[in-house]
Design a protein around this motif. Structure first.
Motif, short mmCIF file in Angstrom:
data_model
loop_
_atom_site.label_atom_id
_atom_site.label_comp_id
_atom_site.label_asym_id
_atom_site.label_seq_id
_atom_site.Cartn_x
_atom_site.Cartn_y
_atom_site.Cartn_z
N THR A 9 0.85 -1.19 0.00
CA THR A 9 0.00 0.00 0.00
C THR A 9 0.89 1.25 0.00
O THR A 9 1.76 1.40 0.86
CB THR A 9 -0.92 0.01 1.25
OG1 THR A 9 -1.68 -1.20 1.25
CG2 THR A 9 -1.86 1.20 1.21
N ILE A 10 0.67 2.10 -0.97
CA ILE A 10 1.45 3.32 -1.12
C ILE A 10 1.26 4.22 0.11
O ILE A 10 0.15 4.41 0.58
CB ILE A 10 1.02 4.11 -2.38
CG1 ILE A 10 1.14 3.25 -3.63
CG2 ILE A 10 1.80 5.41 -2.52
CD1 ILE A 10 2.53 2.82 -3.96
N LEU A 16 8.40 5.39 -6.98
CA LEU A 16 8.75 4.06 -7.52
C LEU A 16 10.17 3.69 -7.12
O LEU A 16 10.44 2.55 -6.74
CB LEU A 16 8.57 4.04 -9.04
CG LEU A 16 7.14 4.11 -9.53
CD1 LEU A 16 7.11 4.21 -11.05
CD2 LEU A 16 6.33 2.90 -9.07
N CYS A 17 11.06 4.66 -7.18
CA CYS A 17 12.47 4.38 -6.83
C CYS A 17 12.61 4.02 -5.35
O CYS A 17 13.36 3.10 -5.02
CB CYS A 17 13.35 5.57 -7.18
SG CYS A 17 13.58 5.77 -8.95
N SER A 18 11.93 4.72 -4.47
CA SER A 18 12.07 4.42 -3.04
C SER A 18 11.48 3.05 -2.70
O SER A 18 12.03 2.33 -1.87
CB SER A 18 11.43 5.51 -2.18
OG SER A 18 10.01 5.52 -2.29
N ILE A 19 10.38 2.69 -3.35
CA ILE A 19 9.78 1.37 -3.11
C ILE A 19 10.70 0.28 -3.65
O ILE A 19 10.95 -0.73 -2.98
CB ILE A 19 8.38 1.28 -3.75
CG1 ILE A 19 7.43 2.28 -3.08
CG2 ILE A 19 7.82 -0.14 -3.63
CD1 ILE A 19 6.15 2.52 -3.85
N LEU A 30 9.57 -3.34 -10.81
CA LEU A 30 8.34 -2.87 -10.16
C LEU A 30 7.30 -2.46 -11.20
O LEU A 30 6.13 -2.82 -11.10
CB LEU A 30 8.67 -1.69 -9.23
CG LEU A 30 7.57 -1.19 -8.32
CD1 LEU A 30 7.03 -2.29 -7.41
CD2 LEU A 30 8.08 -0.03 -7.48
N LEU A 31 7.73 -1.76 -12.23
CA LEU A 31 6.82 -1.36 -13.30
C LEU A 31 6.28 -2.58 -14.06
O LEU A 31 5.11 -2.63 -14.41
CB LEU A 31 7.51 -0.39 -14.27
CG LEU A 31 7.69 1.03 -13.75
CD1 LEU A 31 8.62 1.81 -14.66
CD2 LEU A 31 6.35 1.73 -13.62
N TRP A 49 1.86 -4.29 -6.60
CA TRP A 49 2.34 -5.65 -6.39
C TRP A 49 3.85 -5.61 -6.53
O TRP A 49 4.38 -5.14 -7.53
CB TRP A 49 1.72 -6.62 -7.39
CG TRP A 49 0.26 -6.76 -7.13
CD1 TRP A 49 -0.76 -6.14 -7.78
CD2 TRP A 49 -0.35 -7.52 -6.08
NE1 TRP A 49 -1.98 -6.47 -7.23
CE2 TRP A 49 -1.75 -7.33 -6.18
CE3 TRP A 49 0.14 -8.35 -5.08
CZ2 TRP A 49 -2.66 -7.94 -5.31
CZ3 TRP A 49 -0.77 -8.95 -4.23
CH2 TRP A 49 -2.14 -8.75 -4.34
N VAL A 50 4.54 -6.08 -5.50
CA VAL A 50 6.00 -6.04 -5.48
C VAL A 50 6.53 -7.47 -5.65
O VAL A 50 6.17 -8.35 -4.87
CB VAL A 50 6.51 -5.45 -4.14
CG1 VAL A 50 8.02 -5.44 -4.10
CG2 VAL A 50 5.94 -4.06 -3.93
#
Length: 120
Positions: A9-10, A16-19, A30-31, A49-50
């Motif tokens: 959950t954001i 995107l980079c930090s996740i 991730l993308l 979804w990671v």
């Protein structure tokens, strides 16, 4: 290598980079796992979804004679970028890490032996 996915959950301030960095994956991975993202805009409480890789990091059993330090591979690293970061020849980096066949397949969490720089 099998890949499972974790629901994420954001949170405010996430990028995107930090996740990707938090989960030791690349932004591209991730993308790829979230094709619904058409731009880099994330909103708190959105779901991503990671990918979770199901492999253990590769760790050298011992250090080669040319050893200077160990380095933990991070998301986005390549063998070439690590060699440049430590100013060592890519061939020396490869030879110092026989525990990773095909060093182009390094993954976040792998441990590399960084050799001493060759004096020229």
């Amino acid at each position: 290598m099998s890949v499972n996915f974790k629901k994420y959950t954001i949170r405010p301030g996430d990028t995107l980079c930090s996740i990707a960095k938090e989960f030791m994956i690349t932004k591209e991975e991730l993308l790829a796992a979230n094709p619904h993202l058409t731009d880099n805009k994330l909103s708190p409480k959105d779901i991503l979804w990671v990918p979770e890789k199901r492999s253990k990091p590769r760790i050298p059993e011992d250090n080669p004679p040319t050893f200077e330090k160990r380095y933990t591979v991070k998301g986005g690293d390549t063998a070439y970028s690590i060699a440049q970061k430590f100013n060592v020849d890519l061939d020396y980096l490869i030879k110092a890490n026989p525990h990773i066949p095909g060093i182009s397949s390094i993954e976040p969490g792998d441990i590399l032996c960084v050799p001493k720089r060759e004096e020229k």
